[in-house]
Design a protein around this motif. Sequence first.
Motif, PDB file in Angstrom:
ATOM      1  N   ILE A 196      12.038   0.404 -23.542  1.00 51.28           N
ATOM      2  CA  ILE A 196      13.106  -0.549 -23.282  1.00 51.28           C
ATOM      3  C   ILE A 196      13.970  -0.010 -22.144  1.00 51.28           C
ATOM      4  O   ILE A 196      14.118   1.202 -21.982  1.00 51.28           O
ATOM      5  CB  ILE A 196      13.952  -0.835 -24.535  1.00 51.28           C
ATOM      6  CG1 ILE A 196      14.742   0.397 -24.978  1.00 51.28           C
ATOM      7  CG2 ILE A 196      13.080  -1.347 -25.672  1.00 51.28           C
ATOM      8  CD1 ILE A 196      15.769   0.106 -26.071  1.00 51.28           C
ATOM      9  N   VAL A 197      14.518  -0.928 -21.342  1.00 49.37           N
ATOM     10  CA  VAL A 197      15.352  -0.564 -20.204  1.00 49.37           C
ATOM     11  C   VAL A 197      16.584  -1.464 -20.217  1.00 49.37           C
ATOM     12  O   VAL A 197      16.466  -2.682 -20.442  1.00 49.37           O
ATOM     13  CB  VAL A 197      14.604  -0.723 -18.866  1.00 49.37           C
ATOM     14  CG1 VAL A 197      15.427  -0.137 -17.722  1.00 49.37           C
ATOM     15  CG2 VAL A 197      13.233  -0.062 -18.915  1.00 49.37           C
ATOM     16  N   TYR A 198      17.751  -0.894 -19.932  1.00 50.49           N
ATOM     17  CA  TYR A 198      18.997  -1.642 -20.029  1.00 50.49           C
ATOM     18  C   TYR A 198      20.063  -0.988 -19.157  1.00 50.49           C
ATOM     19  O   TYR A 198      19.900   0.162 -18.704  1.00 50.49           O
ATOM     20  CB  TYR A 198      19.477  -1.705 -21.482  1.00 50.49           C
ATOM     21  CG  TYR A 198      19.493  -0.357 -22.168  1.00 50.49           C
ATOM     22  CD1 TYR A 198      20.610   0.478 -22.126  1.00 50.49           C
ATOM     23  CD2 TYR A 198      18.357   0.106 -22.839  1.00 50.49           C
ATOM     24  CE1 TYR A 198      20.608   1.717 -22.732  1.00 50.49           C
ATOM     25  CE2 TYR A 198      18.342   1.343 -23.446  1.00 50.49           C
ATOM     26  CZ  TYR A 198      19.471   2.147 -23.395  1.00 50.49           C
ATOM     27  OH  TYR A 198      19.457   3.386 -23.982  1.00 50.49           O
ATOM     28  N   ARG A 199      21.147  -1.705 -18.924  1.00 51.07           N
ATOM     29  CA  ARG A 199      22.257  -1.149 -18.174  1.00 51.07           C
ATOM     30  C   ARG A 199      22.930  -0.058 -19.014  1.00 51.07           C
ATOM     31  O   ARG A 199      23.258  -0.261 -20.177  1.00 51.07           O
ATOM     32  CB  ARG A 199      23.275  -2.246 -17.844  1.00 51.07           C
ATOM     33  CG  ARG A 199      22.841  -3.202 -16.754  1.00 51.07           C
ATOM     34  CD  ARG A 199      23.101  -2.637 -15.378  1.00 51.07           C
ATOM     35  NE  ARG A 199      24.514  -2.469 -15.111  1.00 51.07           N
ATOM     36  CZ  ARG A 199      25.223  -3.241 -14.274  1.00 51.07           C
ATOM     37  NH1 ARG A 199      24.634  -4.231 -13.614  1.00 51.07           N
ATOM     38  NH2 ARG A 199      26.502  -3.012 -14.069  1.00 51.07           N
ATOM     39  N   GLY A 200      23.163   1.098 -18.395  1.00 50.65           N
ATOM     40  CA  GLY A 200      23.740   2.210 -19.136  1.00 50.65           C
ATOM     41  C   GLY A 200      25.193   2.031 -19.504  1.00 50.65           C
ATOM     42  O   GLY A 200      25.712   2.762 -20.351  1.00 50.65           O
ATOM     43  N   ASP A 201      25.887   1.049 -18.871  1.00 49.87           N
ATOM     44  CA  ASP A 201      27.290   0.835 -19.217  1.00 49.87           C
ATOM     45  C   ASP A 201      27.462  -0.126 -20.385  1.00 49.87           C
ATOM     46  O   ASP A 201      28.583  -0.470 -20.750  1.00 49.87           O
ATOM     47  CB  ASP A 201      28.085   0.344 -18.000  1.00 49.87           C
ATOM     48  CG  ASP A 201      27.469  -0.873 -17.336  1.00 49.87           C
ATOM     49  OD1 ASP A 201      26.391  -1.324 -17.762  1.00 49.87           O
ATOM     50  OD2 ASP A 201      28.078  -1.375 -16.366  1.00 49.87           O
ATOM     51  N   LEU A 202      26.358  -0.530 -21.012  1.00 50.51           N
ATOM     52  CA  LEU A 202      26.425  -1.331 -22.237  1.00 50.51           C
ATOM     53  C   LEU A 202      26.507  -0.402 -23.446  1.00 50.51           C
ATOM     54  O   LEU A 202      25.807   0.612 -23.513  1.00 50.51           O
ATOM     55  CB  LEU A 202      25.180  -2.214 -22.362  1.00 50.51           C
ATOM     56  CG  LEU A 202      24.942  -3.229 -21.247  1.00 50.51           C
ATOM     57  CD1 LEU A 202      23.642  -3.993 -21.515  1.00 50.51           C
ATOM     58  CD2 LEU A 202      26.110  -4.191 -21.127  1.00 50.51           C
ATOM     59  N   PHE A 203      27.327  -0.759 -24.404  1.00 49.74           N
ATOM     60  CA  PHE A 203      27.415   0.043 -25.624  1.00 49.74           C
ATOM     61  C   PHE A 203      26.151  -0.155 -26.455  1.00 49.74           C
ATOM     62  O   PHE A 203      25.718  -1.287 -26.705  1.00 49.74           O
ATOM     63  CB  PHE A 203      28.647  -0.365 -26.430  1.00 49.74           C
ATOM     64  CG  PHE A 203      29.928   0.236 -25.916  1.00 49.74           C
ATOM     65  CD1 PHE A 203      30.294   1.524 -26.277  1.00 49.74           C
ATOM     66  CD2 PHE A 203      30.750  -0.484 -25.061  1.00 49.74           C
ATOM     67  CE1 PHE A 203      31.474   2.087 -25.808  1.00 49.74           C
ATOM     68  CE2 PHE A 203      31.936   0.068 -24.590  1.00 49.74           C
ATOM     69  CZ  PHE A 203      32.306   1.359 -24.953  1.00 49.74           C
ATOM     70  N   HIS A 204      25.579   0.957 -26.897  1.00 49.62           N
ATOM     71  CA  HIS A 204      24.329   0.908 -27.646  1.00 49.62           C
ATOM     72  C   HIS A 204      24.251   2.115 -28.578  1.00 49.62           C
ATOM     73  O   HIS A 204      25.022   3.063 -28.457  1.00 49.62           O
ATOM     74  CB  HIS A 204      23.128   0.902 -26.696  1.00 49.62           C
ATOM     75  CG  HIS A 204      23.077   2.092 -25.792  1.00 49.62           C
ATOM     76  ND1 HIS A 204      23.842   2.198 -24.651  1.00 49.62           N
ATOM     77  CD2 HIS A 204      22.365   3.250 -25.860  1.00 49.62           C
ATOM     78  CE1 HIS A 204      23.603   3.348 -24.060  1.00 49.62           C
ATOM     79  NE2 HIS A 204      22.707   4.021 -24.775  1.00 49.62           N
ATOM     80  N   SER A 205      23.303   2.072 -29.490  1.00 46.44           N
ATOM     81  CA  SER A 205      23.138   3.172 -30.445  1.00 46.44           C
ATOM     82  C   SER A 205      21.762   3.077 -31.078  1.00 46.44           C
ATOM     83  O   SER A 205      21.202   1.982 -31.214  1.00 46.44           O
ATOM     84  CB  SER A 205      24.211   3.085 -31.536  1.00 46.44           C
ATOM     85  OG  SER A 205      24.078   4.131 -32.478  1.00 46.44           O
ATOM     86  N   GLY A 206      21.210   4.218 -31.452  1.00 44.15           N
ATOM     87  CA  GLY A 206      19.994   4.208 -32.243  1.00 44.15           C
ATOM     88  C   GLY A 206      20.255   3.536 -33.578  1.00 44.15           C
ATOM     89  O   GLY A 206      21.290   3.754 -34.202  1.00 44.15           O
ATOM     90  N   ASP A 207      19.331   2.704 -34.020  1.00 40.00           N
ATOM     91  CA  ASP A 207      19.479   1.978 -35.282  1.00 40.00           C
ATOM     92  C   ASP A 207      18.800   2.785 -36.388  1.00 40.00           C
ATOM     93  O   ASP A 207      17.633   2.569 -36.721  1.00 40.00           O
ATOM     94  CB  ASP A 207      18.852   0.584 -35.147  1.00 40.00           C
ATOM     95  CG  ASP A 207      18.992  -0.240 -36.408  1.00 40.00           C
ATOM     96  OD1 ASP A 207      20.132  -0.377 -36.888  1.00 40.00           O
ATOM     97  OD2 ASP A 207      17.966  -0.733 -36.915  1.00 40.00           O
ATOM     98  N   ILE A 208      19.539   3.730 -36.951  1.00 41.71           N
ATOM     99  CA  ILE A 208      18.961   4.688 -37.907  1.00 41.71           C
ATOM    100  C   ILE A 208      19.244   4.209 -39.329  1.00 41.71           C
ATOM    101  O   ILE A 208      20.293   4.492 -39.922  1.00 41.71           O
ATOM    102  CB  ILE A 208      19.543   6.102 -37.678  1.00 41.71           C
ATOM    103  CG1 ILE A 208      19.467   6.491 -36.199  1.00 41.71           C
ATOM    104  CG2 ILE A 208      18.808   7.110 -38.557  1.00 41.71           C
ATOM    105  CD1 ILE A 208      18.071   6.544 -35.636  1.00 41.71           C
ATOM    106  N   ALA A 209      18.297   3.463 -39.895  1.00 37.77           N
ATOM    107  CA  ALA A 209      18.468   2.913 -41.235  1.00 37.77           C
ATOM    108  C   ALA A 209      18.030   3.872 -42.330  1.00 37.77           C
ATOM    109  O   ALA A 209      18.529   3.808 -43.459  1.00 37.77           O
ATOM    110  CB  ALA A 209      17.677   1.604 -41.367  1.00 37.77           C
ATOM    111  N   ARG A 210      17.101   4.777 -42.022  1.00 35.41           N
ATOM    112  CA  ARG A 210      16.549   5.685 -43.035  1.00 35.41           C
ATOM    113  C   ARG A 210      16.699   7.134 -42.560  1.00 35.41           C
ATOM    114  O   ARG A 210      15.719   7.796 -42.221  1.00 35.41           O
ATOM    115  CB  ARG A 210      15.068   5.358 -43.273  1.00 35.41           C
ATOM    116  CG  ARG A 210      14.768   3.945 -43.759  1.00 35.41           C
ATOM    117  CD  ARG A 210      15.076   3.786 -45.235  1.00 35.41           C
ATOM    118  NE  ARG A 210      14.398   4.780 -46.053  1.00 35.41           N
ATOM    119  CZ  ARG A 210      13.125   4.671 -46.469  1.00 35.41           C
ATOM    120  NH1 ARG A 210      12.397   3.618 -46.103  1.00 35.41           N
ATOM    121  NH2 ARG A 210      12.589   5.599 -47.239  1.00 35.41           N
TER     122      ARG A 210
END
Length: 236
Positions: A196-210
């Motif tokens: 996946i590729v995205y703008r680095g100034d967007l807020f994001h996070s790993g979706d760690i459910a387990r």
Amino acid sequence: MFNPKPKRHLIPLHDGHVCLVFDDVLLDPRAWIDTAIVHRARFVEGAWNAYPGPELPLAAEVTDRLCDFFAQHARAALGARRTLRAHSRFALVTRAPETLAPCQRFCHRDRLSSEPGTVVAASVLYLFDRPELGGTSFYRPARPTAEIEALVQDSVRLAPEAFNARYPGIAPGYMREGNPWFEHIATVPPRFNRLIVYRGDLFHSGDIARPELLSPDPEQGRLTVNGFFTCRAALG
């Protein structure tokens, strides 16, 4: 090394931004996992960023090939043109939720440059085949910019106890849904050999459910290749 004709689709985010999703990216993804296994002792959890686990920088020639892929398939869609510099690294999320620092409890931006006329982009290549280890989520600020900036600064300045007292709405643990400061926009599910590729100034996070499934073993853990690109902004 990279598939010249990967499958691509877009996930809309907010304010006109998108996340580009490429499947079947590497021609031999197993070779990358084997490299991480051979060099597993060299993974280090560094003090230079807030990543919740150990990392290993990739060789310059590998980063160059990742840059080539980014330039050919993703750069223009993110409003960027010539790549000025880039780096990439293997990464493993390993921290238990209760050990996360305040700055690791909520989404973040990859802000590598404050130079005018530049765009920062980021990429994540999933090298694990267990979807339960989690993909990547994107968020939009739900409060004024000044309050968001204060939160970000306090998360690295304050001791955990002081941060907890000031921001009771941000509980210890990995962020998944929204909170009083951020609205959850989208989650990109992981898939083996997906980039996946995205703008680095967007807020994001790993979706760690387990988080109980996280492992420092590259064969079993949430192994990714994370790439970062500073580029000239496209001409208006």
